[in-house]
Design an enzyme around this catalytic site. Structure first.
Site, PDB file in Angstrom:
ATOM      1  N   LYS A  59       0.822  -1.421  -0.083  1.00 47.95           N
ATOM      2  CA  LYS A  59      -0.212   0.575   0.204  1.00 47.95           C
ATOM      3  C   LYS A  59       1.247   1.607  -0.065  1.00 47.95           C
ATOM      4  O   LYS A  59       0.138   1.582  -0.577  1.00 47.95           O
ATOM      5  CB  LYS A  59      -1.203   0.374   1.489  1.00 47.95           C
ATOM      6  CG  LYS A  59      -2.036  -0.550   1.077  1.00 47.95           C
ATOM      7  CD  LYS A  59      -2.430  -0.922   2.037  1.00 47.95           C
ATOM      8  CE  LYS A  59      -3.790  -2.232   2.171  1.00 47.95           C
ATOM      9  NZ  LYS A  59      -4.281  -3.430   3.563  1.00 47.95           N
ATOM     10  N   GLN A 103      -4.435  -2.016   9.629  1.00 50.71           N
ATOM     11  CA  GLN A 103      -3.925  -3.350   8.861  1.00 50.71           C
ATOM     12  C   GLN A 103      -4.745  -4.145  10.022  1.00 50.71           C
ATOM     13  O   GLN A 103      -4.150  -3.877  11.214  1.00 50.71           O
ATOM     14  CB  GLN A 103      -2.096  -2.826   8.590  1.00 50.71           C
ATOM     15  CG  GLN A 103      -2.245  -4.356   7.853  1.00 50.71           C
ATOM     16  CD  GLN A 103      -3.343  -4.481   6.492  1.00 50.71           C
ATOM     17  OE1 GLN A 103      -3.255  -3.682   6.124  1.00 50.71           O
ATOM     18  NE2 GLN A 103      -3.650  -5.279   6.142  1.00 50.71           N
ATOM     19  N   ASP A 126     -10.714   3.318   4.401  1.00 53.52           N
ATOM     20  CA  ASP A 126     -10.779   2.178   4.309  1.00 53.52           C
ATOM     21  C   ASP A 126     -11.936   1.869   4.836  1.00 53.52           C
ATOM     22  O   ASP A 126     -11.997   0.267   4.130  1.00 53.52           O
ATOM     23  CB  ASP A 126      -9.674   2.032   5.585  1.00 53.52           C
ATOM     24  CG  ASP A 126      -8.907   0.109   5.097  1.00 53.52           C
ATOM     25  OD1 ASP A 126      -9.253  -0.645   3.597  1.00 53.52           O
ATOM     26  OD2 ASP A 126      -8.940  -0.577   5.904  1.00 53.52           O
TER      27      ASP A 126
END
Ligand code: NAP
Length: 285
Positions: A59, A103, A126
């Protein structure tokens, strides 16, 4: 008379992700020129799980290519929920950070929901907070969960209008199955969710005009259960680069199908970066 097996067209997520990436990079460059600062995504990694380390690295590399700054925060595996919440709250309040990615998984001793909720909704690129989830449910503007958002973009790019179609989503996780069903419902599909307690799974799958496989079991869905002409979206990503759908047999029946790799996977990061630039544009308007 024998009929030739029908072969599905691939839905090329790599090419579409590249197109979205090019547009995102152009917007990032324009924002940098206008404000003197690049859009910034904070990536927060708890512990050293090898898969998570790789995902975050990927990412961040993609951010760099798109002209998006990434601020990496590494935290020890034994961090407490309170400490993680404090870090995310600080990033949420930092005007130089436009988007935040935590994450996951973050470790079983941590209250993951509390951690996600510490991300300011305006920076939730996200799409993991309850606010983002509710926006998807109500059909209001907000950040989509990235993989479901990417799936909808693939459908659009290949001219698949969900209106009136029977959509079957196999899997009901909070990051994938549930939100993709909500997004399909928002686009007027008739949606059925399947999960580990579903009875007569094959029968339900056979009704699908649009099938989304989000199970996490290699080649779990076989071609014989796919309706002729169905659109098959395989979100699964299992060891050995294998999806949740048995590709060769499904491709004989489907009209469109996503390959693994190169289908849904690349779309997830493309949507993350695009939403980071969306967030930066809103915060600097
Ligand atoms: P998950 O949280 O493990 O959820 C799996 C879902 O599948 C659950 O809802 C489960 O039902 C259901 N399921 C399990 N066994 C089943 C069975 N025998 N019959 C019917 N349903 C069954 O997984 P996830 O995070 O949603 O991920 C699913 C897959 O997508 C994985 O392969 C993952 O690697 C992949 N993925 C890819 C991306 C990407 O960027 N491409 C992103 C996220 C995930 P219950 O709820 O009843 O347990």
């Amino acid at each position: 008379m024998t009929s030739t097996p029908r072969t599905a067209r691939f839905m090329d997520g790599t090419a579409l992700a590249r197109e979205i990436g090019d547009r995102t990079a152009a917007r990032a460059a324009a924002l940098t020129a206008r404000t003197g600062k690049a859009p910034c995504l904070a990536t927060v990694l708890v512990g050293e799980d090898p898969a998570s380390v790789t995902y975050v690295k990927m990412k961040r590399n993609r951010c760099a290519k798109a002209g998006i700054e990434s601020r990496h925060v590494e935290l020890p595996a034994d961090i407490t929920t309170e400490q993680l919440v404090a870090t995310l709250t600080e990033l949420s309040e930092d005007p130089d950070v436009h988007g935040i990615l935590l994450q996951h998984p973050v470790g079983e001793h941590i209250d993951e929901r509390a951690a996600f909720e510490a991300i300011a909704p305006g920076k939730d690129v996200d799409g993991v907070t309850m606010t983002s989830f509710a926006a998807m449910g109500f059909g209001l503007p907000g950040f989509a969960s990235c993989t479901p958002g990417g799936i909808m973009r693939l459908l659009d790019a290949y001219g698949v209008d969900p209106t009136g179609k029977r959509a079957v989503v196999v899997g009901r996780s909070a990051i994938l199955g549930k939100p993709v069903g909500l997004l399909l419902l928002g686009r007027n599909a008739t949606v059925t969710y399947c999960h580990s307690r579903t009875t007569n799974l094959s029968e339900v799958i056979r009704e699908a005009d649009i099938l989304v496989a989000a199970v996490g079991r290699p080649e779990f869905i076989r071609g014989e259960d796919i309706k002729q002409g169905a659109v098959v979206i395989d979100a699964g990503y299992n060891p050995g680069n294998v999806g949740d759908v048995h590709f060769n047999s499904a491709a004989e029946r489907a009209s469109l199908i996503t390959p693994v790799p190169g289908g849904v996977g690349p779309m997830t990061i493309a949507v993350l970066l695009e939403q980071t630039v969306d967030a930066a544009e809103r915060q600097t308007a």
